[in-house]
Design an enzyme around this catalytic site. Sequence first.
Site, mmCIF file in Angstrom:
data_model
loop_
_atom_site.group_PDB
_atom_site.id
_atom_site.type_symbol
_atom_site.label_atom_id
_atom_site.label_comp_id
_atom_site.label_asym_id
_atom_site.label_seq_id
_atom_site.Cartn_x
_atom_site.Cartn_y
_atom_site.Cartn_z
ATOM 1 N N SER A 174 0.830 -1.194 0.000
ATOM 2 C CA SER A 174 0.000 0.000 0.000
ATOM 3 C C SER A 174 0.875 1.259 0.000
ATOM 4 O O SER A 174 1.536 1.540 -0.996
ATOM 5 C CB SER A 174 -0.963 -0.049 1.190
ATOM 6 O OG SER A 174 -1.994 0.897 1.050
ATOM 7 N N HIS A 208 -4.785 -1.518 -3.947
ATOM 8 C CA HIS A 208 -6.139 -1.922 -3.525
ATOM 9 C C HIS A 208 -7.142 -1.698 -4.662
ATOM 10 O O HIS A 208 -8.254 -1.206 -4.455
ATOM 11 C CB HIS A 208 -6.559 -1.146 -2.279
ATOM 12 C CG HIS A 208 -5.553 -1.200 -1.169
ATOM 13 N ND1 HIS A 208 -5.072 -2.394 -0.675
ATOM 14 C CD2 HIS A 208 -4.925 -0.208 -0.473
ATOM 15 C CE1 HIS A 208 -4.202 -2.133 0.298
ATOM 16 N NE2 HIS A 208 -4.091 -0.830 0.425
#
Length: 243
Positions: free
Chosen positions: A134, A170
Amino acid sequence: MPADAPTILATSGGFRRAERLPWGIGPLTRHAVDLAGTTGRAPRVCFLATAVGDDPSLISTFYANASAEGWQASHVALFPMPNLEDLREHLLSRDVVWVWGGSVAGLLAMWRLHGLDEIFREAWRAGVVLTGVSAGSICWHAGGTTDSFGPELRPITSGLGLLPHSNGVHYDSEPGRRPLFQQLIADGTLPPGFATDDGAGLLYRGTELVEALAEKRRAGAYRVDRGPDGTAVETPLDVRRLS
């Protein structure tokens, strides 16, 4: 022994559910450690949780996992002050640096404040494998999409730029990520780049993408370009599944 070429494995994964700990090591992170090519000794893996304010419980869980994996573990913390006298010496002596997710804007600000932006560039060139999830994926790129500033996703264009591409994370699990990433590339806010579903990763040698990898069966990876008509063009990548 350092990696054969500057190496980054940028992911939307690398950890998994665990029975006795809050989380465990996933195949993507194990692969990053394997890429370091250490033989005859424990891999030296350094963990950074800057993006979540150096959360002590997260760091503690990392050490428990690293012990189970047989790694020589260390961490860099910057709050309330650096935990090491010489950050450069330590990071250049590691085989792998693993960066956790959270606020990529906060991470980049703290790293630059402490000179880690230049240290990581040097470590990358020296063959230290850089990996992360991330925020720990976007940071190596030119920029991406982030919730660092609030629930509404916004662009961030101040990545370290070791990789001249943009990065979407994501991509399948947070509904706003895909359309915003495409919009930002279409309007020129971000350069063309690559995106990962949860459980997928992007392996770069130097600045070139050489392989997309996945630790989840349906996780995909994508290239997103700006088309000649000013719209985004998304192309699925071939993905190699890790066992």
